[in-house]
Design an enzyme around this catalytic site. Structure first.
Site, short mmCIF file in Angstrom:
data_model
loop_
_atom_site.label_atom_id
_atom_site.label_comp_id
_atom_site.label_asym_id
_atom_site.label_seq_id
_atom_site.Cartn_x
_atom_site.Cartn_y
_atom_site.Cartn_z
N GLY A 180 34.08 28.77 30.27
CA GLY A 180 34.36 28.58 28.80
C GLY A 180 34.57 27.13 28.66
CG MET A 203 43.40 32.63 24.59
SD MET A 203 44.26 32.15 22.80
CE MET A 203 45.77 33.11 23.08
CB SER A 208 33.01 26.98 21.71
OG SER A 208 31.99 27.34 22.19
CB CYS A 223 37.69 27.16 31.06
SG CYS A 223 37.23 28.69 30.12
N GLY A 229 33.09 35.88 33.65
CA GLY A 229 33.25 34.35 33.41
C GLY A 229 34.77 34.08 34.21
CG MET A 230 37.54 32.33 37.09
SD MET A 230 38.00 33.04 38.71
CE MET A 230 39.92 32.81 38.70
NE ARG A 248 48.89 38.46 28.86
CZ ARG A 248 48.04 37.63 28.68
NH1 ARG A 248 47.86 36.97 27.45
NH2 ARG A 248 46.56 37.75 29.18
CB SER A 257 41.84 33.77 34.55
OG SER A 257 43.04 33.79 35.27
N1 LIG Z 1 37.99 33.38 31.54
C1 LIG Z 1 38.48 32.38 32.14
O1 LIG Z 1 37.98 31.76 32.92
C2 LIG Z 1 39.91 32.15 31.85
C3 LIG Z 1 40.65 32.75 30.97
N2 LIG Z 1 41.83 32.57 30.61
C4 LIG Z 1 42.28 32.99 29.41
O2 LIG Z 1 43.77 32.59 29.47
C5 LIG Z 1 44.55 33.71 29.13
C6 LIG Z 1 45.82 33.86 30.25
O3 LIG Z 1 44.96 34.20 31.35
P1 LIG Z 1 45.60 34.79 32.87
O4 LIG Z 1 46.55 33.39 33.45
O5 LIG Z 1 44.77 34.96 33.94
O6 LIG Z 1 46.83 35.81 32.39
P2 LIG Z 1 47.27 36.90 33.07
O7 LIG Z 1 48.26 37.40 32.37
O8 LIG Z 1 46.28 37.79 33.98
O9 LIG Z 1 48.14 36.25 34.33
C7 LIG Z 1 49.01 35.30 34.52
C8 LIG Z 1 50.07 35.23 35.69
O10 LIG Z 1 50.90 36.51 35.57
C9 LIG Z 1 50.58 37.37 36.61
N3 LIG Z 1 50.79 38.86 36.06
C10 LIG Z 1 49.95 39.54 35.41
N4 LIG Z 1 50.48 40.83 35.35
C11 LIG Z 1 51.75 40.85 36.32
C12 LIG Z 1 52.67 41.89 36.46
N5 LIG Z 1 52.65 43.07 35.99
N6 LIG Z 1 53.60 41.57 37.23
C13 LIG Z 1 53.69 40.39 37.78
N7 LIG Z 1 53.07 39.24 37.49
C14 LIG Z 1 51.67 39.77 36.68
C15 LIG Z 1 49.44 37.03 37.31
O11 LIG Z 1 49.16 37.35 38.52
C16 LIG Z 1 49.27 35.54 37.06
O12 LIG Z 1 49.84 34.84 38.02
C17 LIG Z 1 43.86 34.91 28.79
O13 LIG Z 1 43.47 35.05 27.35
C18 LIG Z 1 42.71 34.54 29.56
O14 LIG Z 1 41.24 35.35 29.07
C19 LIG Z 1 42.70 31.65 31.33
C20 LIG Z 1 42.15 31.17 32.45
C21 LIG Z 1 40.75 31.28 32.87
O1 LIG Z 2 40.31 28.67 31.88
C1 LIG Z 2 40.36 28.94 30.53
N1 LIG Z 2 41.34 28.61 30.05
C2 LIG Z 2 41.79 28.96 28.69
O2 LIG Z 2 42.74 28.51 28.35
C3 LIG Z 2 41.00 29.97 28.17
N2 LIG Z 2 41.23 30.46 26.93
C4 LIG Z 2 39.84 31.16 26.99
N3 LIG Z 2 39.20 31.32 27.86
C5 LIG Z 2 38.03 31.80 28.26
O3 LIG Z 2 37.03 31.12 27.50
C6 LIG Z 2 36.04 31.95 26.75
C7 LIG Z 2 35.43 31.20 25.57
O4 LIG Z 2 34.67 30.25 25.99
P1 LIG Z 2 33.65 29.51 25.31
O5 LIG Z 2 34.36 28.69 24.25
O6 LIG Z 2 32.81 28.83 26.18
O7 LIG Z 2 32.66 30.51 24.34
C8 LIG Z 2 37.14 33.28 26.31
O8 LIG Z 2 36.56 34.29 26.17
C9 LIG Z 2 37.94 33.17 27.68
O9 LIG Z 2 37.35 34.17 28.73
C10 LIG Z 2 39.72 30.40 28.79
N4 LIG Z 2 39.47 29.97 30.09
K LIG Z 3 34.89 24.92 31.77
#
Ligand SMILES: NC(=O)C1=CN([C@@H]2O[C@H](COP(=O)(O)OP(=O)(O)OC[C@H]3O[C@@H](n4cnc5c(N)ncnc54)[C@H](O)[C@@H]3O)[C@@H](O)[C@H]2O)C=CC1
Ligand SMILES: O=c1[nH]c(=O)c2[nH+]cn([C@@H]3O[C@H](COP(=O)(O)O)[C@@H](O)[C@H]3O)c2[nH]1
Ligand SMILES: [K+]
Length: 502
Positions: A318, A404, A378, A321, A314-315, A417, A266
């Site tokens: 979603g 996720m 979605s 999200c 994108g942060m 992870r 993220s």
């Molecule tokens: N696009 C969005 O707005 C968002 C997407 N997501 C989705 O949720 C899933 C998980 O996202 P994240 O939580 O950002 O996963 P992430 O794996 O990047 O981060 C999770 C935690 O692990 C830590 N981390 C990562 N690599 C590390 C390493 N080598 N050593 C120590 N710490 C480490 C990060 O700093 C964070 O605190 C993904 O599929 C993501 O796309 C989640 C939140 C927002």
């Molecule tokens: O804040 C979040 N928490 C989550 O649990 C999460 N899971 C997915 N994603 C992100 O959302 C994207 C899909 O968004 P849409 O459904 O709007 O297409 C995806 O492509 C991701 O970038 C997350 N963001």
């Molecule tokens: K949202």
């Protein structure tokens, strides 16, 4: 680059609109129409996912476990887009999902189970989720195909103690793994057969039945070339994280024929991701790597300097999200896409607008504000090709769709992870929900593309490149919509209505 303004000033340039201190998203803004001198059908939406990976269609399926597995990957590639297989499973399973999608050239998958002729099937568990049991001399996919048992034939079989070899149907005619629908249809016609077996190098890939061929042939005819690599296989992407064991995961994926890797985070501007980009570039120089997610120019610049070939933007945008609520961090998606694209463009790095797409207008906006592709969760999760079964909720046919970062998804696999191995407190950044049944992506994506072409025609962009040129030459004009203007722009004032797009 020509920065002259059009002869009559009206509306705002993106540059002006997005530097006023507001975080805007797609619904906040509206484009002013321009001049049409070409047909909508002539709009060319071909693009690049990354520096080296061209796509005929600018659509990418999200790396989420309720969106992208084998069926979605094969369907998106056959349409000219691509899917990114999620990593919420052990590495070997993720690699197998990838292999399955790449093992054929039609968006038809039954994921068959195998048995030896001597096998006795007493329970339908032996079929897994497949409608068939393929009988080979070895009892595995590598071997000579001797026949098959359809699940319904097994159900109708009164003596379940018989060996499958005693009641299986004769082996269907073989077809090469890379046969297209026409070729498969031709074999079925000439052999007067209701099924063919796809085979490759002594391995049985799948069984394709007539009903499936007819279903797919009934969808709009595909005009864009499929996303296929030099080896003739569908191109498929996959997500990995940034932990040490993700290097091993990547090795599995590369062996399975991975075409592009997404570092799935993220907040991509981290020491972990920069190190991972360096690692991938060093160990797999032929593999394009997509970094992210980012929403600012600073984040983007760091990843570009590290060598990413694509950026995911994108942060918190979603549909599932909750990041902006939980962490107070993120950005309105239109602002994020515009700003990151501005800087990425200078280095020739394509941008993926990820999240927040719920209609074709959002796609037009994302692409015209500088993105080269849109990533959707979605929008695709209610399709036939998304993982999971349809269920009924309040009388509506729906499929599960979850973030996720939802508790449920984290508990399922990405726990360590996502939270860190020692973390004790789970904080969700996503929800679990459901989306409406939308039918096959093979049906609704062609209509969506046509709607996008019509939007491009209205703003005078005959191609994606020309949309980006209009943005940079300041000919693209837009405005912010007031709350009332947004209401006006939607359906309003009716007692009742039915919304149908095609
Ligand atoms: N696009 C969005 O707005 C968002 C997407 N997501 C989705 O949720 C899933 C998980 O996202 P994240 O939580 O950002 O996963 P992430 O794996 O990047 O981060 C999770 C935690 O692990 C830590 N981390 C990562 N690599 C590390 C390493 N080598 N050593 C120590 N710490 C480490 C990060 O700093 C964070 O605190 C993904 O599929 C993501 O796309 C989640 C939140 C927002
Ligand atoms: O804040 C979040 N928490 C989550 O649990 C999460 N899971 C997915 N994603 C992100 O959302 C994207 C899909 O968004 P849409 O459904 O709007 O297409 C995806 O492509 C991701 O970038 C997350 N963001
Ligand atoms: K949202």
């Amino acid at each position: 680059m020509d920065f002259t303004t059009p002869p009559i000033e009206d509306g705002f340039t993106a540059e002006k609109l997005f530097t006023q201190g507001f975080s805007y998203t797609y619904d906040d803004v509206i484009f002013l129409p321009h001049y049409i001198d070409f047909a909508a059908d002539a709009v060319d939406l071909s693009t690049r996912l990354t520096r080296r990976l061209p796509l005929a269609v600018p659509f990418v399926a999200s790396p989420m476990d309720t969106v992208s597995e084998s069926a979605m990957a094969a369907a998106m590639a056959s349409l000219g887009g691509i899917a990114v297989v999620h990593s919420n499973v052990p590495a070997a399973v993720q690699a197998a999902i990838l292999r399955r999608a790449k093992s054929r050239r039609v968006p038809i998958l039954s994921d068959p189970a195998f048995a030896a002729p001597s096998a006795v099937v007493e329970h339908d568990d032996a079929f897994g989720a497949s409608p068939f049991l393929l009988v080979t001399d070895t009892g595995t996919s590598v071997g000579k195909l001797l026949g098959y048992v359809a699940r319904s034939d097994w159900t109708n079989q009164t003596d379940k103690g018989l060996r499958v070899g005693d009641y299986m149907a004769p082996p269907p005619k073989p077809a090469p793994w890379n046969a297209d629908l026409n070729k498969i249809n031709e074999i079925m016609e000439s052999e007067k057969s209701g099924a063919v077996a796809l085979e490759r190098d002594g391995e049985v890939v799948d069984l394709v039945v007539r009903e499936e061929v007819e279903r797919v042939r009934g969808y709009p005819k595909l005009v864009a070339p499929a996303t296929v690599g030099a080896d003739g296989e569908f191109m498929v992407g996959a997500a990995v994280g940034t932990r040490e064991d993700d290097k091993e995961r990547l090795e599995h994926l590369v062996k399975a024929g991975l075409n592009v890797v997404v570092l799935d985070s993220s907040q991509g501007n981290s020491i972990y991701q920069l190190e991972m980009v360096n690692y991938v570039k060093r160990v797999y120089p032929e593999l394009d790597v997509i970094g992210g997610n980012v929403v600012t120019m600073y984040q983007a610049e760091n990843l570009i300097q590290a060598g990413v070939d694509g950026l995911r933007v994108g942060m918190g945008s979603g549909s599932i999200c909750t990041t902006q609520e939980v962490c107070a961090v993120g950005r309105g998606q239109a602002t994020a896409v515009y700003n990151v694209s501005l800087i990425a463009y200078k280095s020739g790095v394509p941008v993926i607008a990820d999240g927040g797409i719920s209609n074709s207008g959002h796609i037009v906006k994302a692409l015209s504000l500088g993105a080269s592709t849109v990533m959707m969760g979605s929008f695709l999760a209610g399709s036939l090709e998304a993982p999971g079964a349809y269920v009924y909720q309040n009388g509506q046919r729906v499929k599960k769709y979850r973030g996720m970062g939802s508790l449920e998804a984290m508990t399922k696999g990405s726990d360590a992870r996502y939270l860190g191995d020692t973390a004790k407190l789970k904080i969700a950044q996503g929800v679990v929900g459901a989306v409406k049944d939308k039918g096959s992506v093979l049906n609704f994506i062609p209509y969506t593309l046509q709607a996008v072409r019509q939007g491009f025609q209205d703003i005078g962009a005959s191609s994606l490149q020309s949309a980006h040129d209009l943005l940079r030459s300041r000919e693209l004009r837009l405005e912010v919509r007031s709350g009332a203007a947004q209401v006006e722009g939607g359906v309003h004032g009716l007692v009742s209505y039915e919304k149908k797009y095609f």
